[in-house]
Design a protein around this motif. Sequence first.
Motif, PDB file in Angstrom:
ATOM      1  N   PRO A   1       6.068   4.454  -0.315  1.00  0.00           N
ATOM      2  CA  PRO A   1       5.175   4.689   0.823  1.00  0.00           C
ATOM      3  C   PRO A   1       5.953   4.640   2.130  1.00  0.00           C
ATOM      4  O   PRO A   1       7.062   4.104   2.212  1.00  0.00           O
ATOM      5  CB  PRO A   1       4.171   3.540   0.723  1.00  0.00           C
ATOM      6  CG  PRO A   1       4.899   2.465   0.011  1.00  0.00           C
ATOM      7  CD  PRO A   1       5.804   3.160  -0.959  1.00  0.00           C
ATOM      8  N   GLN A   2       5.354   5.198   3.145  1.00  0.00           N
ATOM      9  CA  GLN A   2       6.028   5.332   4.430  1.00  0.00           C
ATOM     10  C   GLN A   2       6.443   3.979   5.002  1.00  0.00           C
ATOM     11  O   GLN A   2       7.495   3.851   5.629  1.00  0.00           O
ATOM     12  CB  GLN A   2       5.128   6.076   5.414  1.00  0.00           C
ATOM     13  CG  GLN A   2       5.858   6.706   6.585  1.00  0.00           C
ATOM     14  CD  GLN A   2       4.985   7.724   7.297  1.00  0.00           C
ATOM     15  OE1 GLN A   2       3.819   7.477   7.554  1.00  0.00           O
ATOM     16  NE2 GLN A   2       5.542   8.873   7.599  1.00  0.00           N
ATOM     17  N   SER A   3       5.602   2.955   4.765  1.00  0.00           N
ATOM     18  CA  SER A   3       5.927   1.634   5.299  1.00  0.00           C
ATOM     19  C   SER A   3       7.238   1.115   4.722  1.00  0.00           C
ATOM     20  O   SER A   3       8.048   0.510   5.433  1.00  0.00           O
ATOM     21  CB  SER A   3       4.793   0.650   4.973  1.00  0.00           C
ATOM     22  OG  SER A   3       4.559   0.607   3.570  1.00  0.00           O
TER      23      SER A   3
ATOM     24  N   ALA B   1       0.511   2.999  -4.705  1.00  0.00           N
ATOM     25  CA  ALA B   1       1.077   2.963  -3.356  1.00  0.00           C
ATOM     26  C   ALA B   1       0.524   1.797  -2.544  1.00  0.00           C
ATOM     27  O   ALA B   1       1.225   1.210  -1.722  1.00  0.00           O
ATOM     28  CB  ALA B   1       0.792   4.284  -2.637  1.00  0.00           C
ATOM     29  N   LYS B   2      -0.737   1.449  -2.790  1.00  0.00           N
ATOM     30  CA  LYS B   2      -1.335   0.355  -2.033  1.00  0.00           C
ATOM     31  C   LYS B   2      -0.649  -0.967  -2.339  1.00  0.00           C
ATOM     32  O   LYS B   2      -0.481  -1.810  -1.454  1.00  0.00           O
ATOM     33  CB  LYS B   2      -2.832   0.260  -2.338  1.00  0.00           C
ATOM     34  CG  LYS B   2      -3.583  -0.625  -1.360  1.00  0.00           C
ATOM     35  CD  LYS B   2      -5.074  -0.356  -1.424  1.00  0.00           C
ATOM     36  CE  LYS B   2      -5.784  -1.101  -0.296  1.00  0.00           C
ATOM     37  NZ  LYS B   2      -7.224  -0.825  -0.287  1.00  0.00           N
TER      38      LYS B   2
ATOM     39  N   ALA C   1      -1.992   4.659   1.058  1.00  0.00           N
ATOM     40  CA  ALA C   1      -0.746   4.402   1.766  1.00  0.00           C
ATOM     41  C   ALA C   1       0.033   5.713   1.825  1.00  0.00           C
ATOM     42  O   ALA C   1       0.266   6.342   0.798  1.00  0.00           O
ATOM     43  CB  ALA C   1       0.071   3.357   1.017  1.00  0.00           C
ATOM     44  N   PRO C   2       0.407   6.181   3.035  1.00  0.00           N
ATOM     45  CA  PRO C   2       1.061   7.477   3.126  1.00  0.00           C
ATOM     46  C   PRO C   2       2.393   7.466   2.399  1.00  0.00           C
ATOM     47  O   PRO C   2       3.134   6.488   2.442  1.00  0.00           O
ATOM     48  CB  PRO C   2       1.250   7.679   4.637  1.00  0.00           C
ATOM     49  CG  PRO C   2       1.158   6.312   5.230  1.00  0.00           C
ATOM     50  CD  PRO C   2       0.253   5.534   4.337  1.00  0.00           C
ATOM     51  N   ALA C   3       2.674   8.570   1.730  1.00  0.00           N
ATOM     52  CA  ALA C   3       3.927   8.681   1.003  1.00  0.00           C
ATOM     53  C   ALA C   3       5.075   8.920   1.973  1.00  0.00           C
ATOM     54  O   ALA C   3       4.889   9.403   3.094  1.00  0.00           O
ATOM     55  CB  ALA C   3       3.847   9.837   0.006  1.00  0.00           C
TER      56      ALA C   3
ATOM     57  N   LEU D   1       1.766  11.075  -5.405  1.00  0.00           N
ATOM     58  CA  LEU D   1       2.685   9.966  -5.639  1.00  0.00           C
ATOM     59  C   LEU D   1       3.013   9.769  -7.086  1.00  0.00           C
ATOM     60  O   LEU D   1       4.157   9.630  -7.444  1.00  0.00           O
ATOM     61  CB  LEU D   1       2.110   8.654  -5.085  1.00  0.00           C
ATOM     62  CG  LEU D   1       1.910   8.639  -3.600  1.00  0.00           C
ATOM     63  CD1 LEU D   1       1.331   7.307  -3.187  1.00  0.00           C
ATOM     64  CD2 LEU D   1       3.201   8.894  -2.879  1.00  0.00           C
TER      65      LEU D   1
ATOM     66  N   ASP E   1       2.535  -0.902  -0.414  1.00  0.00           N
ATOM     67  CA  ASP E   1       2.334  -0.945   1.026  1.00  0.00           C
ATOM     68  C   ASP E   1       2.258  -2.378   1.542  1.00  0.00           C
ATOM     69  O   ASP E   1       2.581  -2.645   2.694  1.00  0.00           O
ATOM     70  CB  ASP E   1       1.058  -0.181   1.396  1.00  0.00           C
ATOM     71  CG  ASP E   1       1.046   0.267   2.838  1.00  0.00           C
ATOM     72  OD1 ASP E   1       2.096   0.724   3.321  1.00  0.00           O
ATOM     73  OD2 ASP E   1      -0.012   0.159   3.474  1.00  0.00           O
TER      74      ASP E   1
ATOM     75  N   SER F   1      -2.202   7.351  -8.060  1.00  0.00           N
ATOM     76  CA  SER F   1      -1.240   7.380  -6.962  1.00  0.00           C
ATOM     77  C   SER F   1      -1.597   6.454  -5.812  1.00  0.00           C
ATOM     78  O   SER F   1      -0.780   5.664  -5.341  1.00  0.00           O
ATOM     79  CB  SER F   1      -1.116   8.813  -6.441  1.00  0.00           C
ATOM     80  OG  SER F   1      -2.375   9.292  -6.008  1.00  0.00           O
ATOM     81  N   GLU F   2      -2.833   6.540  -5.348  1.00  0.00           N
ATOM     82  CA  GLU F   2      -3.239   5.746  -4.197  1.00  0.00           C
ATOM     83  C   GLU F   2      -3.137   4.257  -4.490  1.00  0.00           C
ATOM     84  O   GLU F   2      -2.719   3.465  -3.639  1.00  0.00           O
ATOM     85  CB  GLU F   2      -4.669   6.101  -3.797  1.00  0.00           C
ATOM     86  CG  GLU F   2      -4.854   7.517  -3.286  1.00  0.00           C
ATOM     87  CD  GLU F   2      -6.289   7.779  -2.865  1.00  0.00           C
ATOM     88  OE1 GLU F   2      -7.104   6.848  -2.942  1.00  0.00           O
ATOM     89  OE2 GLU F   2      -6.584   8.924  -2.475  1.00  0.00           O
TER      90      GLU F   2
END
Length: 376
Positions: free
Chosen positions: A361-363, A282-283, A40-42, A18, A286, A278-279
């Motif tokens: 993120p995917q969300s 993204a969190k 959180a998925p990218a 990310l 998310d 990255s994580e």
Amino acid sequence: MKIMRPLSAVGIVASAALVLAACGSDPAATNSSSSNSAAAPAATGTADVACGGKSPLSAEGSSAQKNAIDIFTQQYSKKCSGQQVNYNPSGSGAGVKQFNANQIDFGGSDSPATGADLDAATKRCASPAWNIPMVVGPVAVAYKLSGVDKLTLTPSVIAKIFSGGVTKWNDPAIKAVKGNESANLPDKAIQVVSRADESGTTDNFQKYLGAAAKADWTKGAGKKFNGGVGNGAQGSNGVATAVKAADGAITYVEGAFAKDGLTPALIDSGSGGVELNSENVAKSLDSAKFLKDGTNDLALDLNGIYASNTPGAYPLLLTTYEIVCSKYANADVSKAVKAFLTVAATDGQQPLSAKGYVPIPQSLQTKVLAAVQAIS
């Protein structure tokens, strides 16, 4: 705001698809809640795109997203052969102004169009105008201090440093932050370096302080630094260079510049120190909320992110938006805008990490794609 540049030493390389993860950083530096949580998925994959419509599309605005728009355009041309986008990185203000004057097909802005700007956009469109978040970049509180390669700061302490309330590195307020117990903090003056030019980074940084440290930051927001301390430097590269040249200096800068001699501080919003990686970025995204929840105007409530103490979430970031009409008068424009933004939200996201951005993120991608598909 300066265009974000590649993030080499802060490393968004393979393990952090990310954005930036500091080179050689200690895994223990990340808040334990973060390390035990799934990232959180990218945004991933490709999408069916109905190619065609106007070419080239015309767009203008935020310089911060220029490299991202170049990537989106490349992917768009691959997906829709022959289709092009001409983007002028003239700045967010100009982008909003030109969009509202019906001179371009979509605008780019570091901040969502709201209030009078959104009213003018809606009038131009003869339909609701929407803010579509497409590009995200984290902001680092970066410092240079010999012998201190790991430092945790709270929003309150950051606010005090940048407003002159804390002036020495061994100030009890810094030493008292959890995680700094073993840090060898010297009796050295803190040299604050800010942006001398008007900057969206400054605006977002000051908004962050206003939301996360209300009691300690009373300077307001805006693109001009209001802290009243330290020295200014031009542009992101300028502040980074100034800090590198002065042991004991600190600044706020896009994460892509927090490298090669600068160290990003961990931020403790109340749940432990969180490193910029990255994580953790993204969190924060998310759990994002919107100013107009339940609509396709996806202006993010960044104050909610800034003030959050979600364990493991890195809260200091900025977002650029594509400002569009929900309904275009010209069907060819509508078709091309939908195709371009669909590609940008899918195929265009993963390549962003090489330029120092954070793929959504995917969300958030799900909401963005729903809004894009609703454009007519």
